[in-house]
Design a protein around this motif. Sequence first.
Motif, PDB file in Angstrom:
ATOM      1  N   TYR A  34       0.866  -1.172   0.000  1.00  0.00           N
ATOM      2  CA  TYR A  34       0.000   0.000   0.000  1.00  0.00           C
ATOM      3  C   TYR A  34       0.909   1.230   0.000  1.00  0.00           C
ATOM      4  CZ  TYR A  34      -3.508   3.298   1.915  1.00  0.00           C
ATOM      5  OH  TYR A  34      -4.348   4.362   2.127  1.00  0.00           O
ATOM      6  N   GLY A  35       0.696   2.143  -0.914  1.00  0.00           N
ATOM      7  CA  GLY A  35       1.559   3.311  -1.068  1.00  0.00           C
ATOM      8  C   GLY A  35       1.676   4.164   0.178  1.00  0.00           C
ATOM      9  N   GLN A  36       0.626   4.203   1.027  1.00  0.00           N
ATOM     10  CA  GLN A  36       0.638   5.028   2.229  1.00  0.00           C
ATOM     11  C   GLN A  36       1.141   4.282   3.466  1.00  0.00           C
ATOM     12  OE1 GLN A  36       0.088   8.296   2.664  1.00  0.00           O
ATOM     13  NE2 GLN A  36      -0.065   8.466   0.454  1.00  0.00           N
ATOM     14  N   CYS A  37       1.534   3.020   3.318  1.00  0.00           N
ATOM     15  CA  CYS A  37       2.041   2.260   4.462  1.00  0.00           C
ATOM     16  C   CYS A  37       3.323   2.906   4.980  1.00  0.00           C
ATOM     17  CB  CYS A  37       2.320   0.806   4.053  1.00  0.00           C
ATOM     18  SG  CYS A  37       3.079  -0.176   5.370  1.00  0.00           S
ATOM     19  N   PHE A  38       3.406   3.167   6.272  1.00  0.00           N
ATOM     20  CA  PHE A  38       4.587   3.781   6.866  1.00  0.00           C
ATOM     21  C   PHE A  38       5.818   2.885   6.714  1.00  0.00           C
ATOM     22  CE2 PHE A  38       7.514   4.698  10.344  1.00  0.00           C
ATOM     23  CZ  PHE A  38       7.715   6.056  10.167  1.00  0.00           C
ATOM     24  N   GLY A  39       5.618   1.581   6.721  1.00  0.00           N
ATOM     25  CA  GLY A  39       6.741   0.657   6.624  1.00  0.00           C
ATOM     26  C   GLY A  39       7.296   0.505   5.223  1.00  0.00           C
ATOM     27  N   CYS A  40       6.427   0.242   4.244  1.00  0.00           N
ATOM     28  CA  CYS A  40       6.916  -0.083   2.894  1.00  0.00           C
ATOM     29  C   CYS A  40       6.458   0.879   1.806  1.00  0.00           C
ATOM     30  CB  CYS A  40       6.496  -1.504   2.512  1.00  0.00           C
ATOM     31  SG  CYS A  40       4.706  -1.728   2.344  1.00  0.00           S
ATOM     32  N   GLY A  41       5.522   1.764   2.098  1.00  0.00           N
ATOM     33  CA  GLY A  41       4.933   2.616   1.061  1.00  0.00           C
ATOM     34  C   GLY A  41       5.849   3.717   0.567  1.00  0.00           C
TER      35      GLY A  41
END
Length: 194
Positions: A34-41
């Motif tokens: 997910y683009g908004q994920c703090f971890g991978c986005g």
Amino acid sequence: MSGTSAALQPPADAVTPVRHPDAPAPGEPLGAHYGQCFGCGGEQPHGLHLEARAGEGVSITAEFTVQAAHQGAPGLAHGGVLTTALDEALGSLNWLLRTIAVTGRLETDFVQPVPVGTVLHLEAEVTAVAGRKIYCTATGRIGGPGGPVAVRADALFIEVKVDHFIDHGREEEIQAAMSDPDQVRRARAFEVNP
């Protein structure tokens, strides 16, 4: 990991994890769910931008560089950010099982400080599965796979249905993700999430 609680010990009837036949091949990048994920986005300006790759069996490797925005004490990574990196790496394991799962419990050991500018190399693997429970472990090393251990974690993930995210997520983000014209991005947004 030392001191792991009983909740993170697989039961006697747990089984050895099996990599799903449709899982990404070893070495293949997993990409952001997910683009908004703090971890991978990639759309999170202060996020970790963690980059994970499928490993052998039911394992992954990942890296992220500690930025100034990730500080807790002057010049050092915040412990919560390091825990987030471990959680993201552990959550990425679910791509290899092709299972939608959320973090149920996460225990972290902080072994040594991690300075800003450090590349943290993460390795994670699923150790056992018991029904909807997925047991896994991760290690973060400074500078590369042979570097000194800085953080470790053991975790329990719980398999859920996609309704978990729809029922509990904020309406605006749920609708935006569900309206994405890219079918793959739309599906991935709800596949792996803590």
